[in-house]
Write a protein that holds these residues in place. Structure first.
Motif, PDB file in Angstrom:
ATOM      1  N   PHE A  53       8.447   7.990  -2.680  1.00  0.00           N
ATOM      2  CA  PHE A  53       8.258   7.807  -1.198  1.00  0.00           C
ATOM      3  C   PHE A  53       8.594   9.129  -0.391  1.00  0.00           C
ATOM      4  N   ALA A  54       8.973   9.909  -0.769  1.00  0.00           N
ATOM      5  CA  ALA A  54       9.121  11.452  -0.270  1.00  0.00           C
ATOM      6  C   ALA A  54       7.780  11.949  -0.161  1.00  0.00           C
ATOM      7  N   ASN A  55       6.807  11.584  -0.804  1.00  0.00           N
ATOM      8  CA  ASN A  55       5.299  12.356  -0.868  1.00  0.00           C
ATOM      9  C   ASN A  55       4.539  11.451  -0.426  1.00  0.00           C
ATOM     10  N   VAL A  56       4.739  10.223   0.152  1.00  0.00           N
ATOM     11  CA  VAL A  56       3.913   9.499   1.100  1.00  0.00           C
ATOM     12  C   VAL A  56       3.319  10.013   2.442  1.00  0.00           C
ATOM     13  N   THR A  57       2.032   9.981   2.637  1.00  0.00           N
ATOM     14  CA  THR A  57       1.653  10.726   3.864  1.00  0.00           C
ATOM     15  C   THR A  57       1.896  10.092   5.136  1.00  0.00           C
ATOM     16  N   ASP A  58       2.049  11.120   6.195  1.00  0.00           N
ATOM     17  CA  ASP A  58       2.352  10.715   7.496  1.00  0.00           C
ATOM     18  C   ASP A  58       1.339   9.525   7.900  1.00  0.00           C
ATOM     19  N   SER A  59       0.208   9.799   7.519  1.00  0.00           N
ATOM     20  CA  SER A  59      -0.766   8.879   8.058  1.00  0.00           C
ATOM     21  C   SER A  59      -0.300   7.189   7.721  1.00  0.00           C
ATOM     22  N   MET A 111       0.938  -1.141  -0.069  1.00  0.00           N
ATOM     23  CA  MET A 111      -0.114   0.054   0.023  1.00  0.00           C
ATOM     24  C   MET A 111       0.847   1.198   0.129  1.00  0.00           C
ATOM     25  N   VAL A 112       1.881   1.226   0.622  1.00  0.00           N
ATOM     26  CA  VAL A 112       2.973   2.184   0.764  1.00  0.00           C
ATOM     27  C   VAL A 112       3.334   2.611  -0.671  1.00  0.00           C
ATOM     28  N   CYS A 113       3.777   1.172  -1.227  1.00  0.00           N
ATOM     29  CA  CYS A 113       4.373   1.249  -2.837  1.00  0.00           C
ATOM     30  C   CYS A 113       3.385   1.997  -3.805  1.00  0.00           C
ATOM     31  N   GLU A 114       2.095   1.649  -3.775  1.00  0.00           N
ATOM     32  CA  GLU A 114       1.064   1.973  -4.234  1.00  0.00           C
ATOM     33  C   GLU A 114       0.679   3.675  -4.208  1.00  0.00           C
ATOM     34  N   GLN A 115       0.805   4.104  -2.954  1.00  0.00           N
ATOM     35  CA  GLN A 115       0.587   5.608  -2.568  1.00  0.00           C
ATOM     36  C   GLN A 115       1.947   6.303  -3.260  1.00  0.00           C
ATOM     37  N   ALA A 116       3.019   5.692  -2.943  1.00  0.00           N
ATOM     38  CA  ALA A 116       4.514   6.515  -3.667  1.00  0.00           C
ATOM     39  C   ALA A 116       4.219   6.632  -5.093  1.00  0.00           C
ATOM     40  N   LEU A 138       1.954   1.878   8.744  1.00  0.00           N
ATOM     41  CA  LEU A 138       3.120   0.931   8.516  1.00  0.00           C
ATOM     42  C   LEU A 138       3.945   0.522   9.771  1.00  0.00           C
ATOM     43  N   LEU A 139       4.397   1.823  10.641  1.00  0.00           N
ATOM     44  CA  LEU A 139       5.204   1.806  11.629  1.00  0.00           C
ATOM     45  C   LEU A 139       4.443   1.034  12.637  1.00  0.00           C
ATOM     46  N   PHE A 140       3.213   1.152  12.983  1.00  0.00           N
ATOM     47  CA  PHE A 140       2.304   0.783  14.132  1.00  0.00           C
ATOM     48  C   PHE A 140       2.187  -0.830  13.713  1.00  0.00           C
ATOM     49  N   GLN A 141       1.617  -0.974  12.709  1.00  0.00           N
ATOM     50  CA  GLN A 141       1.184  -2.579  12.411  1.00  0.00           C
ATOM     51  C   GLN A 141       2.471  -3.189  12.364  1.00  0.00           C
ATOM     52  N   GLY A 142       3.467  -2.666  11.824  1.00  0.00           N
ATOM     53  CA  GLY A 142       4.604  -3.487  11.365  1.00  0.00           C
ATOM     54  C   GLY A 142       5.363  -3.667  12.973  1.00  0.00           C
TER      55      GLY A 142
END
Length: 428
Positions: free
Chosen positions: A230-236, A219-224, A241-245
Motif C-alpha cells: 500500500f505504501a507504493n499505491v499512487t497518489d491518483s 482496485m487499490v488492492c490490485e495496484q498495491a 478512493l477518497l473522492f468517490q468514497g
C-alpha cells in the motif's frame, strides 16, 4: 375507479418504445465496450476515439469469451443477498415518504449507512488479515460480475412488470402506456414491494453504491499487489478512493433525502432503474480500474489542483442540498428569499437556488471532473464519466422543468424569469 387512480399514460419519453428498446440494448453493450476498449486485455486505452479504433478492438479480441463466469455470478448474488439481509437485521429509524395519490404514506427503514459501515469493516478486516492480493478478485472477474448484474436487473424488471398487473397496484403515471417494451423499461408499478421490502428504494442506494466503493478498494488492492504494498499505491489512486468514497458515504448517510427525489416520487421501477444497480459501480469506477494498469503520479501541485476542484464541487453540492432540505423542513436559517405559488408551494429564489435551478448538479459535475483529472490526459476514455453525467443531468433537469411547469403553470414561468439559469450560472 382504477382508471381514475391509474390513468393511461399518453406521452412517451426517450423517443417511446423504439428509444426504450435501443437504450435497453445499447447500455449493457456500452458497459462491456468500456471494458474491452479500455483494459489490459485490450492493450490499454486508445489515445483517441474513432470508428476504426472501435472496429479494431472488436476484431482483435475474443470478447465473447468469459462473459459467463459461474463463480462471479455466485459472488454477485451473495453480495446482493448480503445487502438484503443487512437491510432486514440491522437497526434503523423508520420514516414516512411523501403522500401517494391514494393519500397513503409508505414507511422506509433507514440503515443504508449502517450497511456501509458493516461492509467496509468486514472488508478492511479481511484485507488486513489476508493481504491486499486476497481482495483483487473483483478486478479479475470484472466481465463475469457485469453479466451477473445484467441478468439480475432483467429478472427484477420483468418480475416487477408482471407483478404490476395484480389488482390494487398503484402505477406510475409515466409507465402505463400499454406498450410492453416501454412500460417494462420505464417501470409500470410505482412502488413494487415484497411485503415491507420496497424494491425500488432498496436498489437506489445499497447494492450499487456500496459495491462501487468495494470496487475502488479492490482496485487499490490490485495496484498495491503489483507495486509491492500500500505504501507504493499512487497518489491518483488514493484520491479516487477518497473522492468517490466520500461521495458514497455522503449519499448513504443522507439516505432520507432519497425519498424526495423524482425517482422515488414519480418514476416506476423498471429496467431503467434496475439497470442502474450495476451501471453505476461498473462504469463510475472506470478511473480506478484504469489506474491499476496505467498508474499516474500527480505530484504535489497536481494533487492540490485536483483536490481544490473536488472541494469546490462538494461544497456547492452539500451547501445547496442543505439549503433545500432546511427549507423543505420549514427552516430558513439564512433568511433566503422565496416566492409563493398559487398552489401554496414556496420556491427558493436566493442563495444557491437563486443562482441556478439545479446548483447541486453543478457541484456534482465539478466533483466528477476532479475524479477524471486523476487519470491525466493520455486518453479521453477515462473522461467518460463527466461526459455521460453532463448528458444525464441535463436530461434530468429538463424532465424536472417540464414536470414543474405542469404543476405550477404561470408561476413556474415567473420563477424561471427570477432564476433564469438551469445548472451553471451565466452559462446554462
Amino acid at each position: 375507479m382504477a382508471t381514475v387512480l391509474n390513468p393511461r399514460t399518453t406521452e412517451y419519453e426517450f423517443l417511446g418504445p423504439i428509444g426504450a428498446l435501443l437504450i435497453s440494448v445499447s447500455t449493457p453493450v456500452a458497459i462491456y465496450a468500456l471494458y474491452f476498449g479500455c483494459s489490459e486485455v485490450a492493450g490499454g486505452c486508445p489515445s483517441q476515439i474513432s470508428f476504426e479504433s472501435v472496429l479494431q478492438a472488436l476484431s482483435s479480441l475474443e470478447w465473447w469469451k468469459g462473459l459467463w463466469d459461474t463463480e462471479a455470478t455466485l459472488i454477485y448474488l451473495a453480495w446482493y443477498a448480503f445487502c438484503v439481509i443487512s437491510w432486514a437485521v440491522l437497526p434503523g429509524d423508520v420514516v414516512e415518504g411523501t403522500p401517494l395519490r391514494t393519500g397513503k404514506r409508505l414507511k422506509y427503514k433507514l440503515n443504508a449507512f449502517s450497511t456501509l459501515l458493516l461492509t467496509v469493516g468486514l472488508t478492511t478486516g479481511w484485507i488486513m488479515a489476508n493481504g491486499p492480493e486476497s481482495f483483487t478478485f473483483i478486478y479479475h472477474k470484472w466481465v463475469g460480475l457485469v453479466t451477473a448484474f445484467l441478468l439480475l436487473a432483467f429478472v427484477e424488471a420483468t418480475y416487477c412488470y408482471i407483478g404490476s398487473f395484480q389488482q390494487g397496484k398503484l402505477l406510475a403515471l409515466g409507465g402505463n402506456t400499454g406498450n410492453v417494451i416501454y412500460d417494462w423499461f420505464i417501470g409500470r408499478e410505482l412502488n413494487p414491494s415484497i411485503g415491507v421490502f420496497d424494491i425500488k428504494t432498496f436498489n437506489e442506494l445499497r447494492p450499487g453504491l456500496i459495491l462501487w466503493l468495494l470496487i475502488d478498494m479492490s482496485m487499490v488492492c490490485e495496484q498495491a499487489t503489483r507495486r509491492g504494498g500500500f505504501a507504493n499505491v499512487t497518489d491518483s489512486m488514493w484520491l479516487v478512493l477518497l473522492f468517490q468514497g466520500a461521495y458514497i458515504v455522503d449519499s448513504l448517510y443522507n439516505e432520507a433525502a432519497l425519498f424526495t427525489t423524482m425517482d422515488v416520487i414519480t418514476d416506476g421501477f423498471g429496467f431503467m432503474l434496475a439497470f442502474a444497480i450495476g451501471f453505476v459501480p461498473f462504469t463510475y469506477s472506470l478511473q480506478a480500474r484504469y489506474l491499476v494498469f496505467h498508474p499516474v503520479d500527480l505530484g504535489y501541485l497536481g494533487v492540490i489542483g485536483v483536490v481544490l476542484v473536488n472541494f469546490v464541487g462538494y461544497y456547492i453540492f452539500r451547501t445547496a442540498n442543505a439549503e433545500k432540505n432546511d427549507f423543505r423542513n420549514g427552516q430558513n436559517p439564512k433568511n433566503l428569499k422565496f416566492m409563493t405559488t398559487a398552489r401554496g408551494s414556496k420556491l427558493l429564489t436566493s442563495g444557491w437556488w437563486g443562482r441556478s435551478r439545479h446548483p447541486n448538479y453543478l457541484g456534482d459535475l465539478l466533483m466528477g471532473l476532479a475524479w477524471c483529472l486523476t487519470t491525466g490526459f493520455e486518453t479521453p476514455i477515462t473522461y467518460y464519466y463527466i461526459v455521460f453525467f453532463t448528458i444525464l443531468l441535463i436530461h434530468r433537469q429538463r424532465r424536472d422543468d417540464e414536470a414543474c411547469y405542469k404543476k405550477y403553470g404561470a408561476d413556474w414561468v415567473k420563477y424561471t424569469k427570477l432564476v433564469p439559469y438551469r445548472i451553471i450560472p451565466y452559462v446554462y
